[in-house]
Design a protein around this motif. Sequence first.
Motif, mmCIF file in Angstrom:
data_model
loop_
_atom_site.group_PDB
_atom_site.id
_atom_site.type_symbol
_atom_site.label_atom_id
_atom_site.label_comp_id
_atom_site.label_asym_id
_atom_site.label_seq_id
_atom_site.Cartn_x
_atom_site.Cartn_y
_atom_site.Cartn_z
ATOM 1 N N THR A 1 0.824 -1.207 0.000
ATOM 2 C CA THR A 1 0.000 0.000 0.000
ATOM 3 C C THR A 1 0.859 1.258 0.000
ATOM 4 O OG1 THR A 1 -0.112 0.010 2.394
ATOM 5 C CG2 THR A 1 -1.832 -1.176 1.225
ATOM 6 N N ARG A 2 2.178 1.077 0.069
ATOM 7 C CA ARG A 2 3.040 2.249 0.001
ATOM 8 C C ARG A 2 4.067 2.081 -1.104
ATOM 9 N NH1 ARG A 2 4.594 4.623 5.946
ATOM 10 N NH2 ARG A 2 2.505 4.680 6.805
ATOM 11 N N ASN A 3 4.585 3.182 -1.503
ATOM 12 C CA ASN A 3 5.564 3.266 -2.576
ATOM 13 C C ASN A 3 6.868 3.717 -1.933
ATOM 14 O OD1 ASN A 3 6.999 3.887 -4.887
ATOM 15 N ND2 ASN A 3 5.926 5.840 -5.176
ATOM 16 N N PRO A 4 7.695 2.783 -1.519
ATOM 17 C CA PRO A 4 8.805 3.132 -0.619
ATOM 18 C C PRO A 4 9.851 4.010 -1.284
ATOM 19 C CG PRO A 4 9.070 0.910 -1.441
ATOM 20 C CD PRO A 4 7.726 1.372 -1.911
ATOM 21 N N THR A 5 10.544 4.772 -0.467
ATOM 22 C CA THR A 5 11.666 5.556 -0.973
ATOM 23 C C THR A 5 12.919 4.687 -0.980
ATOM 24 O OG1 THR A 5 12.300 6.349 1.196
ATOM 25 C CG2 THR A 5 10.711 7.675 -0.032
ATOM 26 N N LEU A 6 13.889 5.132 -1.734
ATOM 27 C CA LEU A 6 15.153 4.394 -1.817
ATOM 28 C C LEU A 6 15.798 4.267 -0.439
ATOM 29 C CD1 LEU A 6 17.176 3.037 -3.676
ATOM 30 C CD2 LEU A 6 18.241 5.256 -4.057
ATOM 31 N N GLU A 7 15.675 5.316 0.351
ATOM 32 C CA GLU A 7 16.261 5.300 1.690
ATOM 33 C C GLU A 7 15.650 4.188 2.538
ATOM 34 O OE1 GLU A 7 15.892 9.096 3.522
ATOM 35 O OE2 GLU A 7 17.481 8.723 4.987
ATOM 36 N N THR A 8 14.335 4.052 2.464
ATOM 37 C CA THR A 8 13.658 2.986 3.203
ATOM 38 C C THR A 8 14.117 1.621 2.722
ATOM 39 O OG1 THR A 8 11.717 4.379 3.548
ATOM 40 C CG2 THR A 8 11.409 2.017 3.774
ATOM 41 N N LEU A 9 14.217 1.461 1.406
ATOM 42 C CA LEU A 9 14.647 0.182 0.860
ATOM 43 C C LEU A 9 16.055 -0.177 1.338
ATOM 44 C CD1 LEU A 9 13.291 0.481 -2.782
ATOM 45 C CD2 LEU A 9 12.517 -1.113 -1.024
ATOM 46 N N TYR A 10 16.942 0.798 1.361
ATOM 47 C CA TYR A 10 18.297 0.533 1.829
ATOM 48 C C TYR A 10 18.288 0.127 3.295
ATOM 49 C CZ TYR A 10 21.199 1.824 -2.142
ATOM 50 O OH TYR A 10 21.835 1.834 -3.344
ATOM 51 N N ALA A 11 17.467 0.785 4.087
ATOM 52 C CA ALA A 11 17.416 0.460 5.519
ATOM 53 C C ALA A 11 16.961 -0.976 5.726
ATOM 54 C CB ALA A 11 16.486 1.442 6.235
ATOM 55 N N VAL A 12 15.939 -1.377 4.980
ATOM 56 C CA VAL A 12 15.402 -2.728 5.158
ATOM 57 C C VAL A 12 16.392 -3.766 4.662
ATOM 58 C CG1 VAL A 12 13.563 -4.301 4.504
ATOM 59 C CG2 VAL A 12 13.031 -1.917 5.026
#
Lengths: 181, 181
Positions: free
Chosen positions: A44-55
């Motif tokens: 339901t969300r369109n993640p940012t690159l920063e979030t993807l890197y964190a995960v």
Amino acid sequence: MDGSETGVGSRLRRLRESRGISLSALARSAGIGKATLSGLELGTRNPTLETLYAVAGALGVPLTALVLEPGAEPAAAADVRGAAVTATLLEVFEEPGATFELLRMRVRPGVVQQSPPHAPGVTEHVTVYQGVLRAGPADAPLLAGPGEHIAWQADVPHVYGTAGPDEVVATLLIRSPRQIG
Amino acid sequence: MDGSETGVGSRLRRLRESRGISLSALARSAGIGKATLSGLELGTRNPTLETLYAVAGALGVPLTALVLEPGAEPAAAADVRGAAVTATLLEVFEEPGATFELLRMRVRPGVVQQSPPHAPGVTEHVTVYQGVLRAGPADAPLLAGPGEHIAWQADVPHVYGTAGPDEVVATLLIRSPRQIG
DNA sequence: ATCGTGCGTTCCGTATACGGAACGATTTGT
DNA sequence: ACAAATCGTTCCGTATACGGAACGCACGAT
């Protein structure tokens, strides 16, 4: 709204669950909110690159493990296709004097593909891993089998085809000198 | 605020410029705003996955070509380091009969690195871009300069080193046949 | 039975990524 | 030489991704 579900959510959830980590714990160790991670997994969300890197970092996997794909990838746009050749850009290396583009190439048997000239100074290097490739200048193509490497100046019309019954798998490296202007 | 500049911006800008496409034109064909693309290239924005897909698709490259990364990645698991060699895993190809691992390799001059034997049937293929590489079976290493390719059976001890004063940049492809059991 | 703990989801205010429309600088055409 | 077009950046209002704090639920322990 997902709009363009890319499979990241389900892939991420499977990855997390296969390690027996709870959503809360992963969010905590990644330093992001539970709401963010939940929405990401649900699509339901369109993640940012920063979030993807964190995960990805918290899971200890390269980002490509979340974003790239084991086979079902819809990213046909990532490919260059022609009559005989399908190529995917793997990497671009910027060196002081030139740009290298490394592609993975497949050549279907029984067809010959023409390619128009590139800019002056551009050279193409092919390393063959499977099959026998016939490629090079249109008037003087070269042969290469598994483990062999051929190269030619690409500022003239050139061709790609196979010299055997099998599909050819190879890497294509295109070297473009920095234009001197 | 960038916070975690990952190099996506500069990589994207080089990719775009190497193709002679203007920022405006790329934004138009990707269906995103010029402001978005400009901010992305300058590193002042933290793009969403959707934006990254749009840009990669318009450029005709896989998303990994934008996102795969130059060194700051926490995913050190993807790296192999030794006395003389630093290698980064670029891609893994699963073929019916074999697994291919493509790595980018740097070899520091003045040191020779020993590598233990791999499983029977494993072959290594190196394409050199810069410098002169001396590598292969420990008792009979081969030489390769820029644009050249060498390969050897990796089921015996093998070595990596340089034959000149310069660092060697190359790609290493490891082919591991599906084990026959 | 009633806590206490942890789970994944939803609600909500804030921060920010988004596209459209300016802007000055540069290039192109006449 | 001037005008028109296009370049990349910046400004700005809107949409939305973000984290914190609820929420309902499933267990385990006392």
